[in-house]
Design an enzyme around this catalytic site. Sequence first.
Site, PDB file in Angstrom:
ATOM      1  N   LYS A  28     -55.768  18.094  22.392  1.00  0.00           N
ATOM      2  CA  LYS A  28     -55.002  19.352  22.282  1.00  0.00           C
ATOM      3  C   LYS A  28     -55.712  20.552  22.896  1.00  0.00           C
ATOM      4  O   LYS A  28     -55.073  21.389  23.511  1.00  0.00           O
ATOM      5  CB  LYS A  28     -54.635  19.624  20.828  1.00  0.00           C
ATOM      6  CG  LYS A  28     -55.800  19.960  19.910  1.00  0.00           C
ATOM      7  CD  LYS A  28     -55.347  20.017  18.453  1.00  0.00           C
ATOM      8  CE  LYS A  28     -56.508  20.409  17.553  1.00  0.00           C
ATOM      9  NZ  LYS A  28     -56.255  20.083  16.152  1.00  0.00           N
ATOM     10  N   ARG A  80     -54.210  22.331   3.729  1.00  0.00           N
ATOM     11  CA  ARG A  80     -53.318  22.486   4.874  1.00  0.00           C
ATOM     12  C   ARG A  80     -52.255  21.409   4.674  1.00  0.00           C
ATOM     13  O   ARG A  80     -51.597  21.406   3.634  1.00  0.00           O
ATOM     14  CB  ARG A  80     -54.077  22.402   6.202  1.00  0.00           C
ATOM     15  CG  ARG A  80     -53.292  23.065   7.357  1.00  0.00           C
ATOM     16  CD  ARG A  80     -54.026  23.030   8.683  1.00  0.00           C
ATOM     17  NE  ARG A  80     -54.067  21.681   9.263  1.00  0.00           N
ATOM     18  CZ  ARG A  80     -54.616  21.372  10.432  1.00  0.00           C
ATOM     19  NH1 ARG A  80     -55.176  22.321  11.159  1.00  0.00           N
ATOM     20  NH2 ARG A  80     -54.621  20.137  10.889  1.00  0.00           N
TER      21      ARG A  80
HETATM   22  C1  LIG Z   1     -57.210  19.446  15.620  1.00  0.00           C
HETATM   23  C2  LIG Z   1     -57.122  18.275  14.733  1.00  0.00           C
HETATM   24  C3  LIG Z   1     -58.080  17.267  14.829  1.00  0.00           C
HETATM   25  C4  LIG Z   1     -59.294  17.369  15.729  1.00  0.00           C
HETATM   26  O1  LIG Z   1     -60.168  18.362  15.245  1.00  0.00           O
HETATM   27  P1  LIG Z   1     -61.604  18.605  15.913  1.00  0.00           P
HETATM   28  O2  LIG Z   1     -62.292  19.511  14.957  1.00  0.00           O
HETATM   29  O3  LIG Z   1     -61.357  19.215  17.230  1.00  0.00           O
HETATM   30  O4  LIG Z   1     -62.265  17.283  16.018  1.00  0.00           O
HETATM   31  C5  LIG Z   1     -57.928  16.150  14.032  1.00  0.00           C
HETATM   32  N1  LIG Z   1     -56.879  16.020  13.193  1.00  0.00           N
HETATM   33  C6  LIG Z   1     -55.936  16.971  13.079  1.00  0.00           C
HETATM   34  C7  LIG Z   1     -54.807  16.759  12.129  1.00  0.00           C
HETATM   35  C8  LIG Z   1     -56.023  18.126  13.836  1.00  0.00           C
HETATM   36  O5  LIG Z   1     -55.092  19.076  13.713  1.00  0.00           O
END
Ligand SMILES: *Cc1c(COP(=O)(O)O)cnc(C)c1O
Length: 365
Positions: A36, A131
């Site tokens: 992302k 969340r």
């Molecule tokens: C963004 C996200 C991740 C990845 O997070 P990082 O801290 O970049 O490794 C994993 N799971 C979910 C649900 C996320 O929103």
Amino acid sequence: MTAPRLEIDLSKIRHNAQVLVKKLADRGIGVSGVTKAMLGNPLFANTLLSAGIRGLADSRVEDIENMRKAGVDGQMELIRSPMLSQAARVVKSANISLNTELETIAALSAAAGAQNCVHGILLMVELGDLREGIMPSDLEDMVRRTLAFPNIRLDGIGTNLACQNGVVPDARNMGELSALADAIDATFDRTFPVVSGGNSANLNWALGEGKKGRINNLRLGEAILLGCEPLHRQPLDGLYADAFVLVAEVIECKTKPSQPTGTIGQTAFGAAKSAANSGPIRQALLAIGHADTDPTGLAPIHQSLKVLGASSDHLILDTQDQTCPIGSEVAFSLNYSALIHAMASPFVTKQYHQNSASRGSIAAA
Ligand SMILES: *Cc1c(COP(=O)(O)O)cnc(C)c1O
């Protein structure tokens, strides 16, 4: 060269991904590579795949569609709960999505039926960070109802910590996730294969001592990109922390007083920082600002340069003993916030290259 630009060293990213895949495989944990922050860039996605990552994960359907269009192979997972309005696109482009709402799962099942396919689901469980997530006491009922949909395959459960309230993944909450996986396996008399423990914030727990229980997947973005763990932003052993460099161009350089003149109100971005009077300083203006990145997440690579502030389109530096002639370039390292904003800004050119020898070094153990 064009400025501002983000220089992206894919060979350092590949190295980071390979190291994490290997270390976690030793503990029975597979990696979903989170794309992302890179907006699903196909060069990046293919770099992750070439490092041995099998599944890609993104929060945006648009990114997943772009990777598919570019011919990126591999399983793709939508890691933000789908919008009802995008159910058909989710089913079409992603193999799996993370879910917490029955109404959404019903829409995904209907869309999958219409497209003659089966869509995979992980149910996300709330374990304290507040969340996304189903309350643990509601999980069994959600599993039962999810299993009733004709075009849905329940692959397992997951959780996400350290995003809303900074809750640290530890033996207690990871143990709870394992116990929930055991409980639903027992109740429904089958093995749901995936137990996804979280994101980069899980690495201290995952790579540390202690049993990993049922956790067999992590979804990793930041650690691969920036070589650090997000809880204390400490460098991870053996990873590059400098795969990204943001470069901006100097458009003014003059000696000015260190303190402003006149009555002080707010700036466009809130209260101005008050400056101590240190006499005249050499100040450089750079053509980059809030419209390009998160200026608070930039650190000049040259140690003696100091960021004084920023507005929409300008970054102001105290150049100290450096000369910063107009037209010259200044390089910065970025934190996660600065990185995602720079990636998403149309004003920042992205320049991909493969030469890890160029700058910096691996964090030592
Ligand atoms: C963004 C996200 C991740 C990845 O997070 P990082 O801290 O970049 O490794 C994993 N799971 C979910 C649900 C996320 O929103």
